[in-house]
Scaffold this active site. Structure first.
Site, PDB file in Angstrom:
ATOM      1  N   GLU A  40      58.484  -2.246  12.052  1.00 21.22           N
ATOM      2  CA  GLU A  40      58.413  -2.863  10.729  1.00 21.22           C
ATOM      3  C   GLU A  40      57.706  -4.209  10.849  1.00 21.22           C
ATOM      4  O   GLU A  40      57.854  -4.909  11.848  1.00 21.22           O
ATOM      5  CB  GLU A  40      59.827  -3.067  10.185  1.00 21.22           C
ATOM      6  CG  GLU A  40      59.876  -3.691   8.796  1.00 21.22           C
ATOM      7  CD  GLU A  40      61.285  -3.949   8.298  1.00 21.22           C
ATOM      8  OE1 GLU A  40      61.476  -3.973   7.076  1.00 21.22           O
ATOM      9  OE2 GLU A  40      62.201  -4.140   9.132  1.00 21.22           O
ATOM     10  N   LYS A 114      59.077   0.849   1.444  1.00 19.48           N
ATOM     11  CA  LYS A 114      60.513   0.787   1.753  1.00 19.48           C
ATOM     12  C   LYS A 114      61.342   0.884   0.477  1.00 19.48           C
ATOM     13  O   LYS A 114      61.154   0.107  -0.462  1.00 19.48           O
ATOM     14  CB  LYS A 114      60.796  -0.523   2.488  1.00 19.48           C
ATOM     15  CG  LYS A 114      62.218  -0.696   2.992  1.00 19.48           C
ATOM     16  CD  LYS A 114      62.304  -2.006   3.773  1.00 19.48           C
ATOM     17  CE  LYS A 114      63.669  -2.235   4.374  1.00 19.48           C
ATOM     18  NZ  LYS A 114      63.703  -3.509   5.133  1.00 19.48           N
ATOM     19  N   CYS A 155      63.579   0.567   8.457  1.00 19.29           N
ATOM     20  CA  CYS A 155      64.675  -0.347   8.762  1.00 19.29           C
ATOM     21  C   CYS A 155      65.958  -0.072   7.974  1.00 19.29           C
ATOM     22  O   CYS A 155      66.686   0.872   8.280  1.00 19.29           O
ATOM     23  CB  CYS A 155      64.207  -1.787   8.595  1.00 19.29           C
ATOM     24  SG  CYS A 155      65.229  -3.005   9.493  1.00 19.29           S
TER      25      CYS A 155
END
Length: 276
Positions: A40, A114, A155
């Site tokens: 990330e 994300k 994440c």
């Protein structure tokens, strides 16, 4: 499939980040990798949003993305670029946290923004409000590769098993989880969550991570992992930055799913009823 994972200590200068990514592509290709997975925020990791505002640009202008596409084509390597901070189109919060899958010709095969944003206050005093600057993605993304269907996440998404159920229901045999985990949450949850996602999906999990003390003052957990469909850790990179390779046997997915056919036994869950 020979996968390479890049564990980095990304800083606040995207030009240096781009250079490190190109070096990782070159090293992975030189060691015979088929595909490289990066963390990330692979090119820029800066918690000072006023400072970062001067270096975050639109996708079309991002130097790291352009450099990685060129390097992928030069070396004939697929790359999962874990994510980049990019300026969003339209109104609202200014940025997106976007992953890319780039093929061996340098073409972008998939993009994923994300979905779940990290808004937490940790017991040790760390506080994060990702939603104050980043726009969440609209939905799950899969992409076909020569080695199987790859499901994308970033994440904090790791904590939401419904996302991974949707990806495996749609045919994912590999799951990418690029991350910049904090040290407290990493110590407590990183290994167990990644192994759980692999076991639940009967899929390989490839989790390239940030590691060490960064120029913006944060410290990240590291321990980039490759996990097989049975939940066995095939690779743990510890705390040091670098590139490491791991061989994956795609047949392991079918073998594991035949052994424990949980995906075939899944049922839609309706409303919860009360007691009589």
């Amino acid at each position: 499939m020979r996968a390479a994972l890049f564990q980095s200590t990304t800083g606040i200068d995207p030009l240096l980040g781009a250079r490190a990514l190109v070096e990782a592509v070159e090293r992975a290709a030189g060691e015979g990798a088929d595909m490289l997975f990066t963390p990330e925020m692979s090119a820029l990791l800066d918690r000072d949003r006023a400072r970062a505002a001067g270096t975050i640009v639109r996708e079309s202008d991002d130097v790291a993305l352009a450099a990685v596409r060129e390097a992928a084509a030069k070396h004939g390597l697929w790359v999962h670029l874990g994510s980049l901070a990019l300026r969003a189109e339209g109104e609202g919060v200014p940025y997106v946290n976007r992953a890319f899958v780039i093929d061996d010709s340098g073409a972008i095969r998939a993009r994923y923004d994300k979905m779940h944003l990290f808004d937490v206050d940790l017991p040790g005093g760390e506080s994060w409000r990702e939603s104050a600057a980043y726009r969440p993605g609209a939905g799950p993304v899969l992409v076909d590769t020569p080695w199987g269907r790859l499901g994308l996440s970033i994440c904090y998404d790791l904590r939401f098993p419904d996302l991974f159920r949707a990806l495996s229901d749609a045919g994912a045999t590999m799951l990418a989880v690029p991350a910049a985990f904090t040290v407290p949450t990493g110590r407590a949850h990183w290994h167990v969550l990644l192994r759980a996602r692999a076991i639940e999906a009967g899929a390989f999990v490839l989790a390239a991570a940030q590691a060490g003390h960064h120029a913006d003052g944060r410290t990240t957990y590291g321990h980039s992992l490759a996990v097989d469909p049975w939940g066995e850790v095939l690779l743990d990179m510890g705390a040091a930055p670098g590139v490491a390779l791991v061989d994956l046997d795609p047949a392991r997915v079918d073998q594991t799913r035949a052994r424990i056919p949980a995906l075939r036994h899944r049922r839609a869950i309706g409303a919860i009823g009360g007691t009589a």
